[in-house]
Write a protein that holds these residues in place. Structure first.
Motif, PDB file in Angstrom:
ATOM      1  N   ILE A   1       0.754  -1.281  -0.060  1.00  0.00           N
ATOM      2  CA  ILE A   1      -0.004  -0.024   0.028  1.00  0.00           C
ATOM      3  C   ILE A   1       0.779   1.193  -0.006  1.00  0.00           C
ATOM      4  O   ILE A   1       0.825   2.227  -0.811  1.00  0.00           O
ATOM      5  CB  ILE A   1      -1.107  -0.036   1.288  1.00  0.00           C
ATOM      6  CG1 ILE A   1      -1.920  -1.217   1.028  1.00  0.00           C
ATOM      7  CG2 ILE A   1      -1.794   1.306   1.459  1.00  0.00           C
ATOM      8  CD1 ILE A   1      -2.933  -1.338   2.353  1.00  0.00           C
ATOM      9  N   MET A   2       1.846   1.234   0.882  1.00  0.00           N
ATOM     10  CA  MET A   2       2.935   2.396   0.816  1.00  0.00           C
ATOM     11  C   MET A   2       3.475   2.587  -0.561  1.00  0.00           C
ATOM     12  O   MET A   2       3.631   3.809  -1.069  1.00  0.00           O
ATOM     13  CB  MET A   2       3.740   2.160   2.003  1.00  0.00           C
ATOM     14  CG  MET A   2       3.248   2.533   3.209  1.00  0.00           C
ATOM     15  SD  MET A   2       4.352   2.304   4.776  1.00  0.00           S
ATOM     16  CE  MET A   2       5.368   3.671   4.382  1.00  0.00           C
TER      17      MET A   2
ATOM     18  N   ALA B   1       2.227   1.580  -3.300  1.00  0.00           N
ATOM     19  CA  ALA B   1       1.496   2.386  -4.330  1.00  0.00           C
ATOM     20  C   ALA B   1       1.326   3.999  -3.965  1.00  0.00           C
ATOM     21  O   ALA B   1       0.942   4.872  -5.143  1.00  0.00           O
ATOM     22  CB  ALA B   1      -0.049   1.764  -4.409  1.00  0.00           C
ATOM     23  N   MET B   2       0.988   4.265  -2.858  1.00  0.00           N
ATOM     24  CA  MET B   2       1.106   5.541  -2.473  1.00  0.00           C
ATOM     25  C   MET B   2       2.328   6.519  -2.833  1.00  0.00           C
ATOM     26  O   MET B   2       2.193   7.606  -3.476  1.00  0.00           O
ATOM     27  CB  MET B   2       0.985   5.732  -0.985  1.00  0.00           C
ATOM     28  CG  MET B   2      -0.497   5.425  -0.583  1.00  0.00           C
ATOM     29  SD  MET B   2      -0.551   5.587   1.143  1.00  0.00           S
ATOM     30  CE  MET B   2      -2.132   6.205   1.490  1.00  0.00           C
TER      31      MET B   2
ATOM     32  N   ALA C   1      -3.719  -1.258  -4.432  1.00  0.00           N
ATOM     33  CA  ALA C   1      -2.315  -0.685  -5.191  1.00  0.00           C
ATOM     34  C   ALA C   1      -3.073  -0.314  -6.406  1.00  0.00           C
ATOM     35  O   ALA C   1      -3.074   0.881  -6.878  1.00  0.00           O
ATOM     36  CB  ALA C   1      -1.010  -1.668  -5.449  1.00  0.00           C
TER      37      ALA C   1
ATOM     38  N   VAL D   1      -5.263   2.764  -5.660  1.00  0.00           N
ATOM     39  CA  VAL D   1      -4.509   3.874  -5.423  1.00  0.00           C
ATOM     40  C   VAL D   1      -3.842   4.595  -6.632  1.00  0.00           C
ATOM     41  O   VAL D   1      -3.887   5.713  -7.013  1.00  0.00           O
ATOM     42  CB  VAL D   1      -3.312   3.617  -4.444  1.00  0.00           C
ATOM     43  CG1 VAL D   1      -2.440   4.844  -4.313  1.00  0.00           C
ATOM     44  CG2 VAL D   1      -3.918   3.206  -3.133  1.00  0.00           C
ATOM     45  N   ILE D   2      -3.251   3.683  -7.627  1.00  0.00           N
ATOM     46  CA  ILE D   2      -2.523   4.171  -8.779  1.00  0.00           C
ATOM     47  C   ILE D   2      -3.641   4.656  -9.751  1.00  0.00           C
ATOM     48  O   ILE D   2      -3.589   5.566 -10.537  1.00  0.00           O
ATOM     49  CB  ILE D   2      -1.773   3.216  -9.226  1.00  0.00           C
ATOM     50  CG1 ILE D   2      -0.734   2.823  -8.220  1.00  0.00           C
ATOM     51  CG2 ILE D   2      -1.119   3.498 -10.753  1.00  0.00           C
ATOM     52  CD1 ILE D   2       0.307   1.697  -8.760  1.00  0.00           C
TER      53      ILE D   2
END
Lengths: 240, 198
Positions: free
Chosen positions: A230-231, A233-234, B83, B86-87
């Motif tokens: 997740i990090m 992706a951020m 992911a 988010v992207i």
């Protein structure tokens, strides 16, 4: 005319120096171990690590008094004081718990030091770019995946894990300035701190049955992988 | 003579350094808002809650090793879905997928379906993508990334553990009936959401 100068060390100092670099493993107890004895853990504190810590303390102490932004504690605790250090450290420890060959202690510590040094060199190019956090997060994700999948850790893999862990930590090391003494302090502090943290994590006693402990470790590894992904992706979103 | 272990030495070293750290202006407010935001995200919708509890319940029905491997598979694949979200990689039918997850998993519990482990992992993995995507796409910009991610993953894991805990009741006849009834309720919640999504 050739003059040879031989430094005459006092016998007690010579004995101490030779012990510091001997093959003897300092277990911290009054009974000393030889490497071929079953130490039961990968990472052990050697005298050389204690000497490194002494170097960090002494160089910090005897430097000219300045308003330090990065003190002694921060140098040693860098690997455990931020997510970018904690995640690779935690996942690496989960993997290294599966390798208990005590003869790997010194090569693992050396691999960690080499990785830290390479990471510190890479930091010059990575600083300020999104790749800087991406390196430790990617390594943490890879370690987390391997730990969650329950992969075995052969000797060579353990050394690679230590080197990659060092690389990920070195790429995000902070030092007061780019002067050699500050870089050396940061490197030595991070090395000692990482070894101490790894030692605690790797030698933690078995809680409950071995089977349930393995399940718990795989669940923690999967959570770590999820957090790292997740990090990542951020971080990728911030690049767009 | 007392024996000082290396672990003890390391623990004392780190404790001493932690205690002696400099005073900082604490910024816990930001971290907490990120953590609580992440923690509350998975429990903000009944469809998410139902599906994640269902993963634990179904795992309990399937027994070893599914009881603990499904909750290992779910967060990993869910993070991949997050992911994508988010992207901004487009995936269609997210709401339908989430509702379907509650329907399928709830029905599996109700009917006590004993799927092979690999099939169960694939089913759970596919649904995890939808759940993760929904959370990732709604991720707040200003959230502290680490705190949010930790809260998000911990909440998901706790929901699975709640499901596993409930699933332990299947060892008693009355408990088995209760767990199957819970599966039926989860399926009904899924149907309600599915109707709304379509």
């Amino acid at each position: 005319m050739c003059v040879s100068v031989q430094v005459m060390w006092p016998p007690h100092l010579r004995a101490r120096c030779s012990r510091a670099f001997s093959e003897e493993v300092d277990t911290g107890s009054w009974q000393k171990m030889r490497p071929n004895q079953n130490a039961g853990a990968l990472i052990r504190f050697h005298r050389i690590e204690k000497l490194t810590l002494a170097f960090v303390i002494l160089t910090s102490t005897f430097q000219t008094a300045t308003a330090h932004q990065i003190g002694l504690a921060e140098q040693v605790l860098q690997p455990v004081s931020g997510a970018l250090g904690l995640l690779p450290l935690l996942t690496a420890a989960l993997l290294l718990r599966r390798q208990t060959d005590p003869s790997l202690t010194r090569p693992a510590a050396l691999a960690l030091a080499v990785g830290l040094a390479i990471g510190l060199c890479l930091r010059t190019w990575l600083t300020g770019t999104p790749l800087q956090p991406a390196v430790p997060l990617s390594i943490a994700a890879a370690f987390g995946l391997a730990a969650a999948a329950g992969l075995a850790v052969p000797s060579l893999a353990a050394l690679i894990i230590c080197a990659l862990l060092g690389l990920s930590l070195g790429a995000n090391l902070h030092s007061e300035t780019n002067e050699l003494i500050d870089l050396a302090q940061s490197l030595a502090g991070a090395w000692v701190g990482t070894l101490a943290a790894l030692q605690i994590a790797v030698t933690l006693p078995q809680a409950g049955s071995r089977q349930w402990q393995a399940i718990g470790e795989r669940i923690i590894a999967s959570w770590s992988l999820a957090i790292a992904t997740i990090m990542l992706a951020m971080t990728a979103r911030s690049m767009m | 003579m007392p024996t000082r272990t290396p672990a003890f030495f390391s623990a004392v070293l780190i404790s001493a350094l932690l205690i002696s750290s400099s005073a900082f202006a604490h910024t816990d407010g930001v971290a907490q808002s990120g953590f609580w935001s992440g923690l509350s995200h998975p429990i903000s919708g009944w469809d998410h809650v139902a599906a994640m509890v269902a993963v634990g319940l179904w795992g309990a029905f399937l027994g070893q090793p599914a009881i603990w491997l499904l909750p290992v598979v779910f967060p990993m694949v869910m993070a991949l879905g997050s992911a994508f979200g988010v992207i901004g990689i487009p995936i269609g039918g997210i709401e339908i997928g989430i509702a379907l997850s509650a329907v399928v998993l709830g029905t599996a519990i109700l009917l006590q379906l004993r799927a092979p482990f690999w099939l169960a992992a694939i089913i759970v993995g596919i649904f995890a993508i939808f759940h993760g995507y929904a959370h990732g796409a709604e991720l707040p910009e200003a959230a502290n990334p680490l705190a949010f991610a930790v809260g998000f993953v911990v909440a998901t894991g706790l929901l699975h553990l709640a499901g596993i805990g409930l699933g332990t009741f299947i060892r008693w006849p009355a408990g088995r009936v209760g767990v199957r009834a819970t599966g039926g309720a989860i399926a009904l919640i899924g149907v309600a959401y599915l109707t709304g999504a379509i």
